[in-house]
Write an enzyme that holds these catalytic residues in place. Sequence first.
Site, PDB file in Angstrom:
ATOM      1  CB  SER A  11      13.426  30.685  23.932  1.00 15.25           C
ATOM      2  OG  SER A  11      13.862  31.305  22.747  1.00 15.25           O
ATOM      3  CG  ASP A  33       9.732  37.642  22.950  1.00 13.40           C
ATOM      4  OD1 ASP A  33      10.772  37.852  22.295  1.00 13.40           O
ATOM      5  OD2 ASP A  33       9.518  36.597  23.576  1.00 13.40           O
ATOM      6  CG  HIS A  80      12.948  36.032  24.394  1.00 11.92           C
ATOM      7  ND1 HIS A  80      11.878  35.306  23.910  1.00 11.92           N
ATOM      8  CD2 HIS A  80      14.015  35.187  24.332  1.00 11.92           C
ATOM      9  CE1 HIS A  80      12.274  34.088  23.571  1.00 11.92           C
ATOM     10  NE2 HIS A  80      13.567  33.989  23.829  1.00 11.92           N
TER      11      HIS A  80
END
Length: 275
Positions: free
Chosen positions: A97, A226, A255
Amino acid sequence: MTTITTQDGTHIFYKDWGPKDGQPIIFSHGWPLSADAWDAQLVYFANQGFRTIAHDRRSHGRSDQVWNNNTMDQYADDLAELIEQLDLKDVILVGHSTGGGEVTRYIGRHGTARVAKIALIGAVPPLMLKTEANPGGLPIDAFDGIRKGTFDNRPQFFKDLTIPFYGYNRDGAAISEALRDDFVRQGMMGGLKGQLDSIRAFSESDFNEDLKQFDVPTLVLHGDDDQIVPVDASARATVKIVKQAVLKIYEGADHGLTVTHQDRFNADLLDFINS
């Protein structure tokens, strides 16, 4: 605690596990978490003979909470100082991320002289924000909502965020309340100012030029469900820029797949490292 001190005097906490003569893997965490998010990977890969390292980004976790310099450039420079102060070579960089943005900006600013391989997991590059040049991105209103939720009631916002983060709003999802509580715990260890600054850093940083500097084997791994970093504007766009990248998509994955698909992810990352 184990820390380094950066050139601007900030103390960066890090974990350093496994054999010190093993090939180093550095794990960069996502927003608003800490190095603790990687504990399972640190143990798994240390048991495979690697030296595993994870740091708390400045203003997150146990690192200093600073008022200024909560920027992607500074995150990348902090990572560079960690690598240089520990004198690491042939490093495998793994970023999830926001951590994927940190790793990508590191390559753009510091190159790959000390880097063997890169893995971007659910990562934010090339650009999250919707612009004329990036019509597939998310509108600024989405990030303004994150800012407002974080400012108004941080623990509640973090708790609520776990639902889309881990795909807990999907049919058949096995919800772990303990995992949700730990997400809040990690988030609340960080500083509010730095976390607010980081929202701009991960959402508005343009990584297109950084990605063009990649010249080592790269894994781009993403879930196609996601809900935090949509796959089309991130992973699928990244592999069009990083020509030697390998794209791996987890069908139906969320995610937080490093947790929800932990065993599969660990095995796939190990295969990539050993390939």
